[in-house]
Design a protein around this motif. Structure first.
Motif, short mmCIF file in Angstrom:
data_model
loop_
_atom_site.label_atom_id
_atom_site.label_comp_id
_atom_site.label_asym_id
_atom_site.label_seq_id
_atom_site.Cartn_x
_atom_site.Cartn_y
_atom_site.Cartn_z
N ALA A 241 -1.03 -4.79 9.66
CA ALA A 241 0.37 -5.05 9.29
C ALA A 241 1.19 -5.46 10.50
N ALA A 242 0.92 -4.85 11.65
CA ALA A 242 1.67 -5.18 12.86
C ALA A 242 1.45 -6.64 13.24
N ARG A 243 0.21 -7.11 13.13
CA ARG A 243 -0.06 -8.52 13.44
C ARG A 243 0.63 -9.44 12.45
N LEU A 244 0.65 -9.03 11.19
CA LEU A 244 1.18 -9.88 10.14
C LEU A 244 2.70 -9.93 10.14
N LEU A 245 3.35 -8.81 10.47
CA LEU A 245 4.80 -8.70 10.34
C LEU A 245 5.51 -8.74 11.68
N SER A 251 14.91 -3.68 9.82
CA SER A 251 16.03 -3.45 8.91
C SER A 251 15.94 -4.34 7.67
N LEU A 252 15.52 -5.59 7.87
CA LEU A 252 15.37 -6.48 6.72
C LEU A 252 14.16 -6.09 5.87
N LEU A 253 13.13 -5.61 6.52
CA LEU A 253 11.95 -5.17 5.78
C LEU A 253 12.31 -3.95 4.92
N TRP A 254 13.10 -3.01 5.49
CA TRP A 254 13.52 -1.85 4.72
C TRP A 254 14.45 -2.28 3.58
N GLU A 255 15.33 -3.24 3.83
CA GLU A 255 16.23 -3.70 2.77
C GLU A 255 15.44 -4.34 1.63
N LEU A 271 7.20 -11.46 -0.50
CA LEU A 271 7.91 -11.54 0.77
C LEU A 271 7.40 -12.74 1.52
N THR A 272 8.32 -13.61 1.95
CA THR A 272 7.93 -14.81 2.70
C THR A 272 8.19 -14.59 4.18
N LEU A 273 7.19 -14.79 5.00
CA LEU A 273 7.30 -14.58 6.45
C LEU A 273 7.93 -15.80 7.11
N PRO A 274 8.39 -15.64 8.35
CA PRO A 274 9.00 -16.77 9.06
C PRO A 274 8.09 -17.99 9.18
N GLU A 465 15.22 -13.29 1.97
CA GLU A 465 14.46 -13.60 3.20
C GLU A 465 15.03 -14.80 3.96
N ASP A 466 15.95 -15.54 3.33
CA ASP A 466 16.48 -16.75 3.96
C ASP A 466 17.73 -16.50 4.79
N PHE A 467 18.31 -15.30 4.71
CA PHE A 467 19.62 -15.08 5.34
C PHE A 467 19.60 -15.37 6.83
N SER A 468 18.59 -14.86 7.51
CA SER A 468 18.53 -15.06 8.96
C SER A 468 18.45 -16.55 9.30
#
Length: 594
Positions: A241-245, A251-255, A271-274, A465-468
């Motif tokens: 998970a650390a490698r993936l995320l 904070s966004l992951l918790w939200e 969940l869409t990653l960067p 996921e797009d806010f940032s």
């Protein structure tokens, strides 16, 4: 007894004066007591008319009460051998529990309303030892030091309960007796009692972290599969998970997890990653202790198609629309649909909510090249004939693409006239935007029948996921890339909680408001957000009157530089009342710096 007589006289002199003319306190009145009396008077209380307020509900079996109850058992001997009562309140002055062995004292307290289910804060009954929650230190109030005439025959000692980890005020514990039973040991006794409560809270906090760890361990049976356990302050991940995320803020992951538990309590979310990779996330609550109980995220990677040389996914149907940003599942779904119509000449209708970016999507379909725009909203003010002449003038240039904005606003007559104009000089490609589909209208719009494809732009509230990316993109556009302005994750998280009825238009207006003309600082945090946005970013939906109250509170806090005492005074309420309202409205002050 001389002190009692002298103090009672001084008390009568102070409390009988009109509020604007309250005299300076005599030397025997402690400043803490005098200040509380003054606040009580400013809030419209009268010493002979105050009454504890009965509440519809209290958390008698809440987290704090469950922590304190076992401590009371250990100190029960002290209550059995004296006419004392022990009282637990929350930080808003709501009486949660009462322990008293003396039947006579219990009866008297019942008659005075000092019983579970009542509110005893300063704004309700005036000065009591609960001012300890305002001063932040243990306090003892004896006899006539009370604001209320009803309580002047009693003494009470209170100490605030501060959480040992996050340092937040949780409530208070008070030891109460009749005035003639007052003993100097009362204050040290209550301090020792609260110290035992604090230690228990420390152990419970460790237990909470242990719960999170146990939940993580239970689901982390195969280290090859990504697993995350987290709450608002702690995150535990395995290596996969650390490698993936790595690029996802906690904070966004918790939200995302918190929202998934509310919106989709059963079943996975996406969940869409960067980097554009889409994950399937199964969110499971750690416990039922509340909104911040923690969650375990069991993550699965969706099958990734082979990538072309240019980095786009071959055969996936996904190509980012030019000049537009997004990586959420809803945005990627739109882009996959749009990919089928890029390069085509078929008419396309782009629908969605106001401000969601319909025009930008329509222009992006044509690569922003040779696209002319006309607004159907002008047809009613200019007249159908004149508007159709403007429409025809736009089509003089060959190979031009045309976008008709707000096409749903055309009346049936104007729609027929526009359709006739387009048949005489049809554009290279026809596109249009509409806030609602044709079948949502009571009158028929013949022009809408010309479109063979419909694309629906998702609203901003569905693009968490797009806010940032969106905020960064809008910031760069506003500054022309000249200023390197950074938004903190806490600010992005607060904005992601809003409903955004104006969608991207509203977000763009906020970005411009905070970025344009910024004289100093390249970092925008929660403290820079306008009070009305902080109020609307509460953890629960607010009614219109609640929105007004929340905004007034945030305005006062911002004007006071975060000083809650000063903010409460400006609002004409006690600080305990301010805390109660903040909690009831779901306002998040934990990461706000003024």
């Amino acid at each position: 007894m001389s002190w009692l007589r002298e103090f009672s006289q001084a008390r009568d002199d102070v409390l009988s004066s009109s509020v604007p003319q309250v005299p300076s306190p005599p030397s025997l009145i402690r400043p803490t007591v005098y200040d509380s009396w003054r606040r009580s008077r400013l809030q419209g209380l009268h010493p002979e008319q105050v009454e504890p307020r009965y509440l519809l509900e209290t958390e008698a079996d809440g987290y704090l009460a469950r922590t304190v109850a076992p401590i009371v058992d250990k100190y029960e001997v002290a209550l059995e051998h004296g006419a004392y009562a022990l009282v637990l309140t929350d930080r808003d002055g709501r009486l949660l529990s009462r322990w008293v062995k003396d039947p006579a004292l219990a009866t008297v307290m019942d008659n005075l309303g000092v019983a579970p289910g009542t509110n005893m804060d300063e704004s309700t009954v005036g000065t009591t030892s609960l001012i300890a929650m305002l001063t932040g230190r243990p306090e003892m109030i004896k006899g006539p030091e009370h604001f209320s005439e009803k309580f002047r025959d009693f003494s009470c000692s209170s100490a605030p309960i501060i959480h040992p980890i996050n340092r937040r005020l949780l409530g208070s514990v008070s030891l109460i007796c009749r005035l003639w039973d007052t003993a100097p040991i009362m204050l040290p006794w209550i301090i020792e009692f609260v110290a035992a409560v604090t230690e228990s809270l420390r152990v419970r906090a460790s237990h909470r972290e242990q719960q999170l760890l146990d939940a993580y361990t239970a689901h982390n049976r195969d280290a090859r599969h990504p697993v995350v356990a987290l709450d608002s302050k702690t995150i535990i991940t395995n290596a996969a998970a650390a490698r993936l995320l790595g690029g996802v803020d906690q904070s966004l992951l918790w939200e995302h997890a918190r929202r998934s538990l509310v919106d989709r309590p059963h079943g996975p979310s996406t969940l869409t990653l960067p980097d554009g990779q889409i994950l399937t996330v199964d969110c499971r609550a750690v416990s039922n202790d509340g909104d911040d109980a923690g969650a375990v995220l069991v993550i699965k990677k969706q099958a990734q198609p082979r990538r072309d040389i240019d980095g786009t996914a071959a055969g996936s149907g996904f190509n980012q629309l030019p000049r537009l940003v997004g990586r959420s599942a809803s945005w990627r779904a739109l882009c996959r649909q749009a990919a089928d119509h890029r390069g085509s000449l078929s008419p396309v209708l782009v629908t969605g909510e106001a401000g969601s970016g319909r025009l930008a999507v329509a222009q992006a379909l044509q690569g922003w090249r040779d696209v002319r725009v006309i607004d159907a909203a002008d047809a009613s003010s200019r007249g159908a004939k004149r508007w159709c002449r403007d429409l025809e003038a736009l089509l003089d240039v060959p190979d031009v693409s045309l976008v008709i904005r707000h096409v749903e606003l055309l009346s049936p007559t104007s729609a027929l006239a526009a359709l006739a104009t387009l048949r005489r000089a049809f554009p290279h490609r026809l596109l249009a935007t509409a806030e609602k589909l044709a079948f949502d209208s009571t009158s028929h719009n013949a022009l809408l029948d010309s479109f063979t494809a419909v694309l629906e732009v998702p609203p901003l509230r569905d693009r968490l996921e797009d806010f940032s990316d969106l905020v960064a993109h809008l910031t760069e556009r506003v500054t022309d890339g000249a200023a390197q302005v950074q938004w903190t994750p806490e600010a992005i998280q607060t904005l992601s909680r809003l409903d955004w009825p104006g969608n991207l238009n509203s977000l763009n207006a906020l970005v411009r408001r905070l970025v344009v003309g910024r004289s100093s600082g390249r970092r925008i945090g929660v403290e820079h957000l306008p009070p009305e946005y902080l109020a609307r970013g509460a953890r629960r939906p607010l009614a219109s009157l609640e929105q007004t109250e929340a905004q007034a509170i945030m305005n006062a806090l911002q004007a006071a530089g975060g000083n809650k005492n000063q903010a409460a005074l400006s609002l004409g309420i006690a600080r305990s009342t301010l805390y109660r309202k903040v909690r009831a409205l779901g306002l998040d002050l934990s990461s706000t710096v003024y």
